[in-house]
Design an enzyme around this catalytic site. Structure first.
Site, PDB file in Angstrom:
ATOM      1  N   SER A   1       0.813  -1.210   0.000  1.00 40.84           N
ATOM      2  CA  SER A   1       0.000   0.000   0.000  1.00 40.84           C
ATOM      3  C   SER A   1       0.851   1.268   0.000  1.00 40.84           C
ATOM      4  O   SER A   1       1.923   1.320   0.618  1.00 40.84           O
ATOM      5  CB  SER A   1      -0.913   0.010   1.232  1.00 40.84           C
ATOM      6  OG  SER A   1      -1.594   1.240   1.355  1.00 40.84           O
TER       7      SER A   1
ATOM      8  N   TYR B   1      -1.985   5.354  -4.618  1.00 41.56           N
ATOM      9  CA  TYR B   1      -3.047   6.353  -4.527  1.00 41.56           C
ATOM     10  C   TYR B   1      -2.513   7.642  -5.143  1.00 41.56           C
ATOM     11  O   TYR B   1      -1.448   8.124  -4.742  1.00 41.56           O
ATOM     12  CB  TYR B   1      -3.423   6.639  -3.073  1.00 41.56           C
ATOM     13  CG  TYR B   1      -4.333   5.642  -2.410  1.00 41.56           C
ATOM     14  CD1 TYR B   1      -5.636   5.440  -2.855  1.00 41.56           C
ATOM     15  CD2 TYR B   1      -3.893   4.922  -1.300  1.00 41.56           C
ATOM     16  CE1 TYR B   1      -6.469   4.540  -2.221  1.00 41.56           C
ATOM     17  CE2 TYR B   1      -4.725   4.020  -0.655  1.00 41.56           C
ATOM     18  CZ  TYR B   1      -6.017   3.832  -1.126  1.00 41.56           C
ATOM     19  OH  TYR B   1      -6.840   2.937  -0.500  1.00 41.56           O
TER      20      TYR B   1
ATOM     21  N   THR C   1      -5.332   2.331  -7.296  1.00 45.00           N
ATOM     22  CA  THR C   1      -6.678   2.257  -6.724  1.00 45.00           C
ATOM     23  C   THR C   1      -7.491   3.437  -7.227  1.00 45.00           C
ATOM     24  O   THR C   1      -7.109   4.593  -7.039  1.00 45.00           O
ATOM     25  CB  THR C   1      -6.621   2.260  -5.188  1.00 45.00           C
ATOM     26  OG1 THR C   1      -5.954   1.061  -4.757  1.00 45.00           O
ATOM     27  CG2 THR C   1      -8.019   2.291  -4.594  1.00 45.00           C
TER      28      THR C   1
ATOM     29  N   LYS D   1      -7.362  -0.968  -9.819  1.00 46.26           N
ATOM     30  CA  LYS D   1      -8.089  -1.637  -8.735  1.00 46.26           C
ATOM     31  C   LYS D   1      -9.324  -0.821  -8.354  1.00 46.26           C
ATOM     32  O   LYS D   1      -9.214   0.372  -8.055  1.00 46.26           O
ATOM     33  CB  LYS D   1      -7.184  -1.811  -7.518  1.00 46.26           C
ATOM     34  CG  LYS D   1      -7.852  -2.474  -6.319  1.00 46.26           C
ATOM     35  CD  LYS D   1      -6.867  -2.626  -5.174  1.00 46.26           C
ATOM     36  CE  LYS D   1      -7.493  -3.294  -3.966  1.00 46.26           C
ATOM     37  NZ  LYS D   1      -8.492  -2.414  -3.300  1.00 46.26           N
TER      38      LYS D   1
ATOM     39  N   HIS E   1     -13.560  -2.225  -2.580  1.00 49.63           N
ATOM     40  CA  HIS E   1     -12.766  -1.748  -1.444  1.00 49.63           C
ATOM     41  C   HIS E   1     -13.169  -2.450  -0.152  1.00 49.63           C
ATOM     42  O   HIS E   1     -13.166  -1.858   0.931  1.00 49.63           O
ATOM     43  CB  HIS E   1     -12.909  -0.226  -1.288  1.00 49.63           C
ATOM     44  CG  HIS E   1     -11.621   0.466  -0.940  1.00 49.63           C
ATOM     45  ND1 HIS E   1     -10.729   0.889  -1.886  1.00 49.63           N
ATOM     46  CD2 HIS E   1     -11.063   0.798   0.253  1.00 49.63           C
ATOM     47  CE1 HIS E   1      -9.691   1.474  -1.300  1.00 49.63           C
ATOM     48  NE2 HIS E   1      -9.871   1.412   0.007  1.00 49.63           N
TER      49      HIS E   1
END
Length: 376
Positions: free
Chosen positions: A125, A148, A174, A247, A271
């Protein structure tokens, strides 16, 4: 041994061996609850709003039945697959989960060691609590970076370049959470990041100041002002040679747009039910997306995976692989790297048994024919 939390609830120590009471992946949930304080538990266990989608992700698997096949020759069977030019020994990956030291002192370092031990791919992440470089130094299986988009686009590009330099083998963007969902469970618990837990890879980034004129919306003109669009996905495709995976795609038309703009794959994800409540389960949306794409790019899926039969069902409906998020956290909180490795081994072994009992010697043999009833 127990410790006390600020909420005055005793916490049990992390396990150093897996007890017989943990026979299935779902068994980790109660063990994790005993080891996490109310703050951390609210974060991992929450869904958006009334948590309809959170529950539905799991229910969709339970409602789908399988056909068994008998007297099949299973010799030479295996779960290996090729994905984005990489060899995976099985189709179960660790999903990107933020702030993993919230659940165990070693956080992502424990997870990546477990992934290496079990030949499992891992997606790291943006909001990891260890640096991208530290995590990569422990990797011995495919390692992907989840990005992100940040308001500071130059900083976003720096994250990409760091991931490339550290040897990450794919980029997972994402796209379904430009703003956080309404998580009432977190709100009621007063969730906050404890001291020492934070997104270390975002240190030094400039944060924009939210300034609204009279009559402007805090959501549309404020929080969404820096949200990425399809144009930025198109530009990102030009900036990296890494496989680009989006994603959070759930609509067939968005899947086709992703294909048109050069994405290499998509992850069908809501999510984990944490953004928009009342979405269908990811398993329910998989067939329509697969039909639209007609095999032109790999599809992965997350949300609700708890059994090897769940993996089999997802693959039967068109997925190439699956990702697990909450099971990762529950196992990590219970027994660190040992727990995550055991969780992955359990899913892989259950998948192999499920394949053997449905007459599927390889992943390519898993087709909709194994389903006794289908939501297609």
């Amino acid at each position: 041994m127990t410790t006390q939390t600020a909420a005055n609830r005793p916490l049990h120590a992390c396990l150093t061996q897996i007890p017989t009471a943990i026979a299935a992946v779902s068994d980790y949930e109660n063990f994790a609850h005993e080891r996490l304080d109310d703050n951390a538990w609210a974060y991992v266990h929450s869904g958006a709003a009334d948590e309809i989608t959170l529950r539905r992700n799991r229910q969709a698997f339970d409602q789908l039945a399988l056909h068994s096949r008998v007297l099949s020759d299973m010799r030479g069977g295996q779960t290996r697959l090729q994905l984005f030019g990489q060899t995976l020994q099985h189709p179960v990956l660790l999903a990107p989960v933020a702030y993993q030291t919230l659940f165990h002192p070693e956080g992502e370092l424990a997870s990546v060691r477990a992934a290496a031990a079990m030949d499992a791919g891992m997606v790291v992440s943006t909001l990891a609590t260890h640096t991208l470089e530290q995590i990569a130094s422990h990797a011995a299986a495919p390692l992907w970076f989840q990005l992100y988009f940040q308001p500071d686009r130059e900083f976003t590009l720096q994250l990409l370049r760091r991931a490339e330099a550290a040897g990450y083998q794919a980029l997972v963007v994402t796209v379904d959470a430009p703003i956080a969902g309404i998580r009432n469970r977190e709100q009621r618990a007063g969730f906050h990041l404890p001291a020492g837990v934070g997104a270390v890879n975002l240190q030094g980034m400039r944060q924009p100041q939210l300034q609204l004129a009279e009559g402007q919306s805090r959501v549309f003109d404020g929080l969404m002002a820096h949200a990425p669009t399809w144009r930025e996905i198109e530009r990102l495709r030009q900036l990296t040679d890494l496989p680009l995976i989006l994603k959070g795609i759930t609509h067939p038309q968005d899947a086709l747009l992703a294909l048109e703009l050069g994405a290499d794959g998509i992850i069908i994800s809501n999510h984990g039910g944490r953004t928009l409540d009342s979405l269908p389960a990811t398993l329910e949306m998989l067939p329509a997306v697969a039909k639209a794409l007609q095999g032109r790019m790999p599809l992965l899926l997350d949300g609700g995976i708890r059994r090897g039969t769940d993996v089999l069902k997802a693959l039967a409906l068109g997925a190439s692989a699956v990702l697990v998020g909450r099971p990762l956290v529950y196992a990590l909180a219970t027994a660190g790297a040992l727990g995550v490795a055991h969780m992955l081994r359990t899913l892989r072994e259950e998948l192999e048994i499920s394949m053997a009992l449905t007459g599927c010697r390889t992943l390519k043999d898993i087709t909709p024919a194994v389903l006794a009833m289908s939501n297609t």
